[in-house]
Design a protein around this motif. Structure first.
Motif, PDB file in Angstrom:
ATOM      1  N   ASP A 176      27.209 -19.578  40.390  1.00 53.62           N
ATOM      2  CA  ASP A 176      28.199 -19.341  41.436  1.00 53.62           C
ATOM      3  C   ASP A 176      29.489 -20.108  41.176  1.00 53.62           C
ATOM      4  N   LEU A 177      29.416 -21.185  40.402  1.00 55.86           N
ATOM      5  CA  LEU A 177      30.614 -21.931  39.991  1.00 55.86           C
ATOM      6  C   LEU A 177      31.101 -21.482  38.623  1.00 55.86           C
ATOM      7  N   LEU A 178      30.165 -21.262  37.708  1.00 50.04           N
ATOM      8  CA  LEU A 178      30.527 -20.963  36.324  1.00 50.04           C
ATOM      9  C   LEU A 178      31.169 -19.584  36.170  1.00 50.04           C
ATOM     10  N   ALA A 179      30.670 -18.587  36.903  1.00 50.81           N
ATOM     11  CA  ALA A 179      31.216 -17.235  36.756  1.00 50.81           C
ATOM     12  C   ALA A 179      32.692 -17.154  37.155  1.00 50.81           C
ATOM     13  N   PRO A 180      33.100 -17.698  38.314  1.00 52.01           N
ATOM     14  CA  PRO A 180      34.533 -17.685  38.644  1.00 52.01           C
ATOM     15  C   PRO A 180      35.379 -18.483  37.649  1.00 52.01           C
ATOM     16  N   MET A 181      34.854 -19.610  37.165  1.00 56.83           N
ATOM     17  CA  MET A 181      35.589 -20.377  36.169  1.00 56.83           C
ATOM     18  C   MET A 181      35.743 -19.576  34.881  1.00 56.83           C
ATOM     19  N   ALA A 182      34.702 -18.835  34.523  1.00 55.30           N
ATOM     20  CA  ALA A 182      34.762 -18.027  33.313  1.00 55.30           C
ATOM     21  C   ALA A 182      35.823 -16.932  33.419  1.00 55.30           C
ATOM     22  N   ARG A 183      35.962 -16.352  34.609  1.00 53.73           N
ATOM     23  CA  ARG A 183      36.980 -15.309  34.786  1.00 53.73           C
ATOM     24  C   ARG A 183      38.381 -15.858  34.553  1.00 53.73           C
ATOM     25  N   ASP A 184      38.560 -17.160  34.778  1.00 55.36           N
ATOM     26  CA  ASP A 184      39.845 -17.804  34.534  1.00 55.36           C
ATOM     27  C   ASP A 184      39.928 -18.447  33.156  1.00 55.36           C
ATOM     28  N   GLY A 185      38.909 -18.200  32.329  1.00 57.58           N
ATOM     29  CA  GLY A 185      38.922 -18.750  30.973  1.00 57.58           C
ATOM     30  C   GLY A 185      38.748 -20.257  30.914  1.00 57.58           C
ATOM     31  N   LEU A 186      37.972 -20.812  31.856  1.00 48.75           N
ATOM     32  CA  LEU A 186      37.870 -22.260  31.970  1.00 48.75           C
ATOM     33  C   LEU A 186      36.553 -22.845  31.486  1.00 48.75           C
ATOM     34  N   ASN A 220      21.386 -13.915  30.667  1.00 49.73           N
ATOM     35  CA  ASN A 220      21.741 -14.030  32.085  1.00 49.73           C
ATOM     36  C   ASN A 220      23.158 -14.562  32.263  1.00 49.73           C
ATOM     37  N   LEU A 221      23.542 -15.533  31.454  1.00 48.47           N
ATOM     38  CA  LEU A 221      24.907 -16.053  31.523  1.00 48.47           C
ATOM     39  C   LEU A 221      25.909 -14.991  31.092  1.00 48.47           C
ATOM     40  N   THR A 222      25.587 -14.299  30.004  1.00 45.38           N
ATOM     41  CA  THR A 222      26.477 -13.248  29.511  1.00 45.38           C
ATOM     42  C   THR A 222      26.664 -12.152  30.547  1.00 45.38           C
ATOM     43  N   ASP A 223      25.568 -11.723  31.168  1.00 42.51           N
ATOM     44  CA  ASP A 223      25.637 -10.669  32.181  1.00 42.51           C
ATOM     45  C   ASP A 223      26.494 -11.086  33.370  1.00 42.51           C
ATOM     46  N   ALA A 224      26.578 -12.408  33.611  1.00 42.64           N
ATOM     47  CA  ALA A 224      27.390 -12.916  34.718  1.00 42.64           C
ATOM     48  C   ALA A 224      28.847 -13.129  34.311  1.00 42.64           C
ATOM     49  N   GLY A 225      29.170 -12.818  33.050  1.00 45.52           N
ATOM     50  CA  GLY A 225      30.546 -12.945  32.590  1.00 45.52           C
ATOM     51  C   GLY A 225      30.898 -14.290  31.995  1.00 45.52           C
ATOM     52  N   VAL A 226      29.908 -15.134  31.768  1.00 49.50           N
ATOM     53  CA  VAL A 226      30.163 -16.453  31.189  1.00 49.50           C
ATOM     54  C   VAL A 226      30.039 -16.365  29.667  1.00 49.50           C
ATOM     55  N   PRO A 227      31.062 -16.738  28.906  1.00 45.50           N
ATOM     56  CA  PRO A 227      30.958 -16.701  27.440  1.00 45.50           C
ATOM     57  C   PRO A 227      29.947 -17.720  26.942  1.00 45.50           C
ATOM     58  N   VAL A 228      29.088 -17.272  26.045  1.00 45.40           N
ATOM     59  CA  VAL A 228      27.989 -18.112  25.575  1.00 45.40           C
ATOM     60  C   VAL A 228      27.993 -18.204  24.058  1.00 45.40           C
ATOM     61  N   GLY A 229      27.810 -19.411  23.569  1.00 42.26           N
ATOM     62  CA  GLY A 229      27.580 -19.635  22.152  1.00 42.26           C
ATOM     63  C   GLY A 229      26.200 -20.245  21.977  1.00 42.26           C
ATOM     64  N   ILE A 230      25.713 -20.212  20.755  1.00 44.64           N
ATOM     65  CA  ILE A 230      24.435 -20.875  20.482  1.00 44.64           C
ATOM     66  C   ILE A 230      24.652 -21.964  19.439  1.00 44.64           C
ATOM     67  N   LEU A 231      23.836 -22.986  19.550  1.00 45.70           N
ATOM     68  CA  LEU A 231      23.810 -24.055  18.561  1.00 45.70           C
ATOM     69  C   LEU A 231      22.414 -24.088  17.963  1.00 45.70           C
ATOM     70  N   VAL A 232      22.320 -23.770  16.679  1.00 43.27           N
ATOM     71  CA  VAL A 232      21.042 -23.861  15.978  1.00 43.27           C
ATOM     72  C   VAL A 232      20.958 -25.295  15.482  1.00 43.27           C
ATOM     73  N   ALA A 233      20.437 -26.163  16.343  1.00 43.06           N
ATOM     74  CA  ALA A 233      20.569 -27.581  16.064  1.00 43.06           C
ATOM     75  C   ALA A 233      19.416 -28.383  16.654  1.00 43.06           C
ATOM     76  N   ASP A 253      21.790 -10.379  20.156  1.00 41.84           N
ATOM     77  CA  ASP A 253      21.317  -9.269  20.978  1.00 41.84           C
ATOM     78  C   ASP A 253      21.419  -9.601  22.468  1.00 41.84           C
ATOM     79  N   ALA A 254      21.316 -10.888  22.802  1.00 45.16           N
ATOM     80  CA  ALA A 254      21.387 -11.315  24.203  1.00 45.16           C
ATOM     81  C   ALA A 254      22.821 -11.498  24.681  1.00 45.16           C
ATOM     82  N   GLY A 255      23.795 -11.419  23.741  1.00 49.78           N
ATOM     83  CA  GLY A 255      25.192 -11.470  24.147  1.00 49.78           C
ATOM     84  C   GLY A 255      25.989 -12.673  23.675  1.00 49.78           C
ATOM     85  N   ALA A 256      25.386 -13.574  22.908  1.00 48.54           N
ATOM     86  CA  ALA A 256      26.130 -14.729  22.398  1.00 48.54           C
ATOM     87  C   ALA A 256      27.261 -14.259  21.487  1.00 48.54           C
TER      88      ALA A 256
END
Length: 359
Positions: A176-186, A220-233, A253-256
């Motif tokens: 609920d906080l991350l999705a609006p921030m993501a729309r603003d590129g934050l 789930n994050l991707t579907d909510a509009g939040v940009p997601v990266g992965i760290l293979v670490a 495949d999940a949207g990263a």
């Protein structure tokens, strides 16, 4: 002397003294005590101490880290990842980097209040803040303390850019906080996944979210509009390196949309702890694993050189790098450090006042 043994739900098997301790303790078997079965041994319980922080934004100028500001709501981490490079930081608290690191935790309960004060200073110059640079901001005790949530509320109010690194599905709670921030590129979230083997993960990172569930978190994050990266670490040779391409494929495949990786780092006391873990869980290949680790670290267990410490050096390290680059091109991944948010949206917070705000 008792031999180290695994505790269910814990990564470390012992509590070696930190490097600043002047006293060393040794247990000796005098022959009078009967052997205790593993299931009869008391399991270490999690203890949390509330801490009042004087400052909360930490800064670094390391050339191999993609951010220069960070927030860490907690000291220690209940996830118990045996490879965690932050374990030696517990020595500064006169606690062990071993079991203490994952059972004796500190919670900065005034973090949001101090963060608001620091962001409001006239001298503050905004740049992206990373949540989770040292310990995971969504480790299990966050369900109770909600310190990460409080920090996000301040950052969202101020329209301050941030990145998050986690291996816990609890991050979904704050959509609920991350999705609006993501729309603003934050905001950009990085989910750390270094294997798809649940059995291995239960030993390497016993209280982190299971790998398949982390893949679902990416979706789930991707579907909510939040940009997601992965760290293979971290990638650990002859332990989890075989899974790198499969992790990247499922994450794509999940949207990263971006990816990064690091190889195993063993600073200070972590060398002993990881060797102990290998002796317990992978005795048949322990020497081989450490031989490869040393090949990637200029013949040592760890080489702290900024130019090589994150990705290693030598033939095996080059092979991992090439595999990662091929998989990144195949899936169209950007580099994890390429994100550049708009800092002009930042609005300094006002100090709380008992009289409220008139304008």
């Amino acid at each position: 002397m008792d031999q180290p043994h695994a505790f269910k739900g814990r990564g470390a098997a012992s509590n070696p003294e930190g490097r600043f301790e002047s006293i060393r303790k040794y247990a000796e078997d005098d022959g009078w005590q009967h052997a205790v079965l593993d299931e009869e041994r008391p399991r270490p319980k999690t203890e949390v101490t509330e801490e009042r922080a004087r400052s909360v934004i930490t800064r670094n100028d390391s050339p191999d880290i993609f951010f220069n500001q960070a927030l860490n709501p907690y000291r220690g981490c209940e996830h118990g990842c045996i490879y965690c490079f932050a374990r030696p930081s517990h020595s500064y608290l006169n606690l062990s980097p071993g079991l203490d690191f994952e059972t004796k935790l500190r919670a900065k309960t005034n973090l949001a209040e101090v963060l608001r004060h620091e962001l409001g200073k006239p001298s503050y110059k905004p740049s992206p803040i990373n949540l989770g640079s040292n310990t995971d901001p969504y480790q299990p005790i966050e369900k109770r303390f909600r310190i990460t949530r409080a920090a996000l509320e301040v950052l969202a109010e101020c329209r301050h850019p941030l990145t998050i690194v986690t291996k816990n599905a609890l991050v979904e709670r704050d959509l609920d906080l991350l999705a609006p921030m993501a729309r603003d590129g934050l905001v950009q979230v990085f989910v750390s996944i270094n294997s798809l083997d649940n059995h291995l993960a239960a030993k390497l990172e016993p209280r982190a979210t299971a790998p398949h569930r982390r893949i679902q978190t990416v979706k789930n994050l991707t579907d909510a509009g939040v940009p997601v990266g992965i760290l293979v670490a971290p990638i650990i040779p002859a332990v989890n390196d075989r899974d790198m391409e499969a992790v990247m494929e499922q994450a794509a495949d999940a949207g990263a949309t971006s990816a990064g990786y690091t190889t195993l780092r063993l600073p200070y006391e972590l060398k002993l702890l990881f060797r102990e873990w290998l002796a317990i869980h992978m005795p048949d290949r322990a020497e081989h694993v450490m031989s490869l680790v040393q090949q990637m670290n200029n013949g040592r267990d760890y080489d702290s050189d900024f130019s090589t410490r994150m990705h290693g050096q030598g033939v095996f390290a080059d092979l991992i790098r090439k595999r990662f680059e091929v998989a990144s091109r195949r899936h169209g991944f950007a580099r994890a450090r390429e994100w550049q948010p708009d800092m002009s949206k930042f609005q300094a917070p006002r100090e709380a006042s008992p009289q409220g705000q008139l304008f």
